[in-house]
Design a protein around this motif. Structure first.
Motif, PDB file in Angstrom:
ATOM      1  N   ALA A 278      69.647   2.200  43.639  1.00 18.62           N
ATOM      2  CA  ALA A 278      70.245   1.334  42.546  1.00 18.62           C
ATOM      3  C   ALA A 278      69.098   0.321  42.256  1.00 18.62           C
ATOM      4  CB  ALA A 278      71.462   0.536  42.979  1.00 18.62           C
ATOM      5  N   LEU A 279      68.342  -0.034  42.959  1.00 21.09           N
ATOM      6  CA  LEU A 279      67.064  -1.053  42.297  1.00 21.09           C
ATOM      7  C   LEU A 279      66.395  -0.447  41.653  1.00 21.09           C
ATOM      8  CD1 LEU A 279      66.374  -3.083  45.854  1.00 21.09           C
ATOM      9  CD2 LEU A 279      67.269  -4.093  43.696  1.00 21.09           C
ATOM     10  N   GLY A 280      66.247   0.905  42.011  1.00 24.61           N
ATOM     11  CA  GLY A 280      65.244   1.835  41.370  1.00 24.61           C
ATOM     12  C   GLY A 280      65.674   2.234  39.889  1.00 24.61           C
ATOM     13  N   VAL A 281      67.058   2.505  39.803  1.00 21.80           N
ATOM     14  CA  VAL A 281      67.393   2.808  38.604  1.00 21.80           C
ATOM     15  C   VAL A 281      67.592   1.771  37.440  1.00 21.80           C
ATOM     16  CG1 VAL A 281      69.606   3.451  37.333  1.00 21.80           C
ATOM     17  CG2 VAL A 281      68.958   4.805  39.516  1.00 21.80           C
ATOM     18  N   ALA A 282      67.756   0.652  37.984  1.00 21.79           N
ATOM     19  CA  ALA A 282      67.731  -0.631  37.090  1.00 21.79           C
ATOM     20  C   ALA A 282      66.213  -1.027  36.524  1.00 21.79           C
ATOM     21  CB  ALA A 282      68.268  -2.113  38.060  1.00 21.79           C
ATOM     22  N   GLN A 283      65.137  -0.698  37.421  1.00 23.23           N
ATOM     23  CA  GLN A 283      63.870  -0.961  36.914  1.00 23.23           C
ATOM     24  C   GLN A 283      63.380   0.062  36.214  1.00 23.23           C
ATOM     25  OE1 GLN A 283      61.422  -3.045  40.310  1.00 23.23           O
ATOM     26  NE2 GLN A 283      63.418  -1.918  41.233  1.00 23.23           N
ATOM     27  N   LEU A 284      64.044   1.200  36.327  1.00 21.77           N
ATOM     28  CA  LEU A 284      63.452   2.495  35.632  1.00 21.77           C
ATOM     29  C   LEU A 284      63.967   2.348  33.820  1.00 21.77           C
ATOM     30  CD1 LEU A 284      63.821   5.737  37.294  1.00 21.77           C
ATOM     31  CD2 LEU A 284      61.817   4.631  36.600  1.00 21.77           C
ATOM     32  N   GLU A 285      64.793   1.429  33.882  1.00 16.33           N
ATOM     33  CA  GLU A 285      65.489   1.100  32.516  1.00 16.33           C
ATOM     34  C   GLU A 285      64.596   0.294  31.634  1.00 16.33           C
ATOM     35  OE1 GLU A 285      70.337   1.247  33.628  1.00 16.33           O
ATOM     36  OE2 GLU A 285      69.394  -0.683  33.349  1.00 16.33           O
ATOM     37  N   VAL A 286      63.567  -0.479  32.557  1.00 14.67           N
ATOM     38  CA  VAL A 286      62.708  -1.194  31.731  1.00 14.67           C
ATOM     39  C   VAL A 286      61.204  -0.961  31.797  1.00 14.67           C
ATOM     40  CG1 VAL A 286      64.295  -3.194  31.677  1.00 14.67           C
ATOM     41  CG2 VAL A 286      62.570  -2.979  33.613  1.00 14.67           C
ATOM     42  N   LEU A 287      60.971   0.376  32.350  1.00 12.32           N
ATOM     43  CA  LEU A 287      59.813   0.901  32.709  1.00 12.32           C
ATOM     44  C   LEU A 287      58.862   0.924  31.365  1.00 12.32           C
ATOM     45  CD1 LEU A 287      57.666   2.376  34.497  1.00 12.32           C
ATOM     46  CD2 LEU A 287      58.766   4.421  33.767  1.00 12.32           C
ATOM     47  N   ALA A 288      59.380   1.243  30.146  1.00  5.48           N
ATOM     48  CA  ALA A 288      58.496   1.043  29.263  1.00  5.48           C
ATOM     49  C   ALA A 288      57.979  -0.216  28.807  1.00  5.48           C
ATOM     50  CB  ALA A 288      59.204   1.716  27.735  1.00  5.48           C
ATOM     51  N   SER A 289      58.846  -1.106  28.963  1.00  4.52           N
ATOM     52  CA  SER A 289      58.423  -2.569  28.607  1.00  4.52           C
ATOM     53  C   SER A 289      57.293  -3.163  29.664  1.00  4.52           C
ATOM     54  CB  SER A 289      59.543  -3.382  28.395  1.00  4.52           C
ATOM     55  OG  SER A 289      60.285  -3.733  29.731  1.00  4.52           O
ATOM     56  N   ARG A 290      57.553  -2.833  30.722  1.00  8.15           N
ATOM     57  CA  ARG A 290      56.581  -3.141  32.034  1.00  8.15           C
ATOM     58  C   ARG A 290      55.297  -2.509  31.614  1.00  8.15           C
ATOM     59  NH1 ARG A 290      59.696  -3.977  37.643  1.00  8.15           N
ATOM     60  NH2 ARG A 290      61.262  -5.472  36.871  1.00  8.15           N
ATOM     61  N   LEU A 291      55.176  -1.092  31.280  1.00  8.94           N
ATOM     62  CA  LEU A 291      54.061  -0.595  31.079  1.00  8.94           C
ATOM     63  C   LEU A 291      53.105  -1.274  29.941  1.00  8.94           C
ATOM     64  CD1 LEU A 291      55.113   3.008  31.500  1.00  8.94           C
ATOM     65  CD2 LEU A 291      53.248   1.924  32.932  1.00  8.94           C
ATOM     66  N   GLU A 292      53.984  -1.617  28.850  1.00  9.20           N
ATOM     67  CA  GLU A 292      53.297  -2.223  27.856  1.00  9.20           C
ATOM     68  C   GLU A 292      52.670  -3.758  28.200  1.00  9.20           C
ATOM     69  OE1 GLU A 292      51.949  -3.284  23.951  1.00  9.20           O
ATOM     70  OE2 GLU A 292      52.548  -1.251  25.018  1.00  9.20           O
ATOM     71  N   ILE A 389      37.311  -5.653  43.368  1.00  7.76           N
ATOM     72  CA  ILE A 389      38.143  -6.720  44.197  1.00  7.76           C
ATOM     73  C   ILE A 389      39.462  -6.527  43.031  1.00  7.76           C
ATOM     74  CG2 ILE A 389      37.254  -8.595  42.471  1.00  7.76           C
ATOM     75  CD1 ILE A 389      37.736 -10.363  44.978  1.00  7.76           C
ATOM     76  N   ASN A 390      40.500  -6.680  43.548  1.00  7.43           N
ATOM     77  CA  ASN A 390      41.951  -6.640  42.629  1.00  7.43           C
ATOM     78  C   ASN A 390      42.309  -8.021  41.941  1.00  7.43           C
ATOM     79  OD1 ASN A 390      42.751  -4.179  44.779  1.00  7.43           O
ATOM     80  ND2 ASN A 390      42.319  -3.623  42.702  1.00  7.43           N
ATOM     81  N   LEU A 391      42.708  -8.069  40.956  1.00  5.77           N
ATOM     82  CA  LEU A 391      42.878  -9.250  40.190  1.00  5.77           C
ATOM     83  C   LEU A 391      44.445  -9.459  40.118  1.00  5.77           C
ATOM     84  CD1 LEU A 391      40.661  -8.981  37.270  1.00  5.77           C
ATOM     85  CD2 LEU A 391      40.282 -10.160  39.397  1.00  5.77           C
ATOM     86  N   PRO A 392      45.021 -10.621  39.990  1.00  7.61           N
ATOM     87  CA  PRO A 392      46.620 -10.630  39.870  1.00  7.61           C
ATOM     88  C   PRO A 392      47.087  -9.699  38.852  1.00  7.61           C
ATOM     89  CG  PRO A 392      45.485 -12.531  40.000  1.00  7.61           C
ATOM     90  CD  PRO A 392      44.359 -11.754  39.772  1.00  7.61           C
ATOM     91  N   SER A 393      48.081  -8.945  38.886  1.00  9.33           N
ATOM     92  CA  SER A 393      48.565  -7.646  38.130  1.00  9.33           C
ATOM     93  C   SER A 393      50.078  -7.628  37.928  1.00  9.33           C
ATOM     94  CB  SER A 393      48.052  -6.388  38.335  1.00  9.33           C
ATOM     95  OG  SER A 393      46.765  -6.482  38.481  1.00  9.33           O
ATOM     96  N   SER A 394      50.851  -8.606  38.262  1.00 15.06           N
ATOM     97  CA  SER A 394      52.218  -8.628  38.092  1.00 15.06           C
ATOM     98  C   SER A 394      52.650  -8.699  36.478  1.00 15.06           C
ATOM     99  CB  SER A 394      52.939  -9.661  38.663  1.00 15.06           C
ATOM    100  OG  SER A 394      52.686  -9.738  40.014  1.00 15.06           O
ATOM    101  N   PRO A 395      53.590  -7.548  35.690  1.00 17.49           N
ATOM    102  CA  PRO A 395      54.011  -7.494  34.613  1.00 17.49           C
ATOM    103  C   PRO A 395      54.283  -8.942  33.907  1.00 17.49           C
ATOM    104  CG  PRO A 395      55.085  -6.011  35.786  1.00 17.49           C
ATOM    105  CD  PRO A 395      54.169  -6.393  36.746  1.00 17.49           C
ATOM    106  N   GLN A 396      54.832  -9.434  34.986  1.00 23.48           N
ATOM    107  CA  GLN A 396      55.768 -10.800  34.571  1.00 23.48           C
ATOM    108  C   GLN A 396      54.820 -12.211  34.147  1.00 23.48           C
ATOM    109  OE1 GLN A 396      56.194  -9.078  37.293  1.00 23.48           O
ATOM    110  NE2 GLN A 396      56.667 -10.283  39.165  1.00 23.48           N
ATOM    111  N   LEU A 397      53.387 -12.098  34.658  1.00 19.82           N
ATOM    112  CA  LEU A 397      52.414 -13.147  34.300  1.00 19.82           C
ATOM    113  C   LEU A 397      52.581 -13.378  33.035  1.00 19.82           C
ATOM    114  CD1 LEU A 397      49.633 -11.864  36.955  1.00 19.82           C
ATOM    115  CD2 LEU A 397      51.206 -14.143  36.922  1.00 19.82           C
TER     116      LEU A 397
END
Length: 402
Positions: A278-292, A389-397
């Motif tokens: 259920a958590l996954g379904v809810a996030q797949l609904e906004v996958l396109a916006s997260r990728l953008e 080295i990896n940088l902060p990458s959360s889409p909500q940033l």
């Protein structure tokens, strides 16, 4: 420009602040954090609680698999408990067993090697190529030509006497590996290819989603991934027979019957619970916006680091669409030891200031349980481990810091 590690660390942190805003020990910024604020996660999880369907049976598991199929183009998707068991199950499906060797790169999360070891198989490490950080087709070809021999339908490592059973490329940080030449080598040797696409949801090479080039590909939905189900993973394939076998083995190999417990193979209890789906379904609904948002974040990092000598931002290989799971810097000093000191200085200063940067994984070939595993020359992998080295990458940033 100075090569002093502390000076470079200060300049890199200044540029990171221009992208993500302020951070401090009281306002820590992590590498990649889960976020449900733009989703129906609470609603769908509450549905599981209200209906009582919280375990591995339930409609959200089927919906999650169907939506993943739509997002990736996979003919078949099998959702499981985590990415490690997805890899282990995938290797099992193509016949990997005790004493076999699995060719793989040493730059990956430990689950890649562990999945083989869980079956009693042995990781066999092959070097990477520098653009995508994935398995090098050239190194793979040379390694097989040097030590492998075909005996009937079996490929044997003439040095160890063991069967080489599969090739396991990894799409590192969501960047597609050079998979087509790897597939050509695999076909020449009649070896199956299992793709570790744990980090690559939303990444494509040409018109094919990562994980759909070989026999089976696997995804992860761990808490730090673009889409998280808490824990969770999935197998992707176009092969209906493999998908049916995966579904059967991941549900304890239980035969359908109204009340009898009949099992016809040694299986695993691997299926993803309905709550997690259920958590996954809810996030797949906004996958396109997260990728953008991830694409825009990469653009801002690109602009911030433009012209800064001594570092470079890793970019998508040509002809690929990348999910930019983890933005990655490479220290470019000619002297690897100097690059390593620069990276360490940045890590120490960043963590002291509340920015949780992360080095690349320690090469799998250097871990105590895999030091004696077979391996070809690993010069590029060992060098990359000192530079990345990896940088902060959360889409909500992009939302929280504009």
């Amino acid at each position: 420009m100075t090569s002093d590690p502390q000076t470079i660390a200060v300049m890199v942190l200044e540029r990171i602040r221009t992208v993500i805003g302020p951070f401090s020990r009281k306002a820590v910024v992590a590498l990649h954090e889960p976020d449900f604020s733009d989703t129906r996660a609470a609603e769908l999880v509450q549905d599981c609680i209200n209906t009582g369907w919280v375990s591995t049976a339930g409609r959200w598991v089927e919906v999650f698999e169907r939506e993943l199929s739509a997002a990736t183009g996979a003919s078949h998707v099998v959702a499981v408990a985590n990415g490690t068991v997805a890899l282990r199950l995938a290797l099992n499906l193509v016949g990997v067993g005790p004493g076999d060797e699995v060719l793989m790169p040493p730059i990956s999360f430990v689950a890649t090697a562990n999945a083989a070891a869980h079956l009693g198989a042995i990781p066999h490490f092959v070097d990477i190529e520098p653009e995508s950080l994935g398995l090098s087709p050239q190194a793979l070809r040379i390694r097989l030509e040097e030590l492998a021999e075909r005996r009937g339908s079996t490929v044997i490592n003439c040095q160890s006497g063991r069967r080489i059973a599969a090739i396991l490329p990894v799409h590192v940080f969501g960047m597609p590996a050079e998979i087509e030449p790897i597939l050509a080598i695999a076909r020449a040797w009649e070896l199956p290819v299992i793709e570790d696409a744990a980090e690559a949801l939303g990444s494509w090479r040409g018109g094919t989603h990562c994980g759909l080039f070989g026999s089976v590909g696997t995804l992860s939905f761990n808490g730090n991934k673009l889409i998280t189900t808490g824990g969770g993973g999935a197998l992707l394939t176009h092969d209906e027979a493999l998908a049916q076998r995966a579904r059967h083995l991941s549900t304890t190999a239980k035969l359908p019957h109204p009340w009898e417990f009949q099992h016809d193979a040694v299986g695993w209890n691997d299926r993803l619970p309905n709550l997690n789906a259920a958590l996954g379904v809810a996030q797949l609904e906004v996958l396109a916006s997260r990728l953008e948002r991830k694409r825009l974040l990469q653009e801002r990092y690109r602009e911030a680091f433009r012209g800064l000598e001594g570092v470079e931002l890793l970019e998508a290989p040509a002809g690929c669409r990348v999910n930019h799971w983890l933005a990655t810097l490479r220290f470019t000093a000619e002297d690897v030891a100097l690059a390593s000191r620069q990276r360490l200085a940045l890590l120490e200063r960043a963590h002291a200031e509340g920015l949780l940067l992360r080095p690349v994984w320690q090469p799998l070939s250097t871990l105590p349980m895999y030091r004696e595993a077979p391996a070809g020359p690993l010069d590029r992998a060992l060098e990359a481990a000192e530079r990345l080295i990896n940088l902060p990458s959360s889409p909500q940033l992009l939302i929280s810091h504009g």
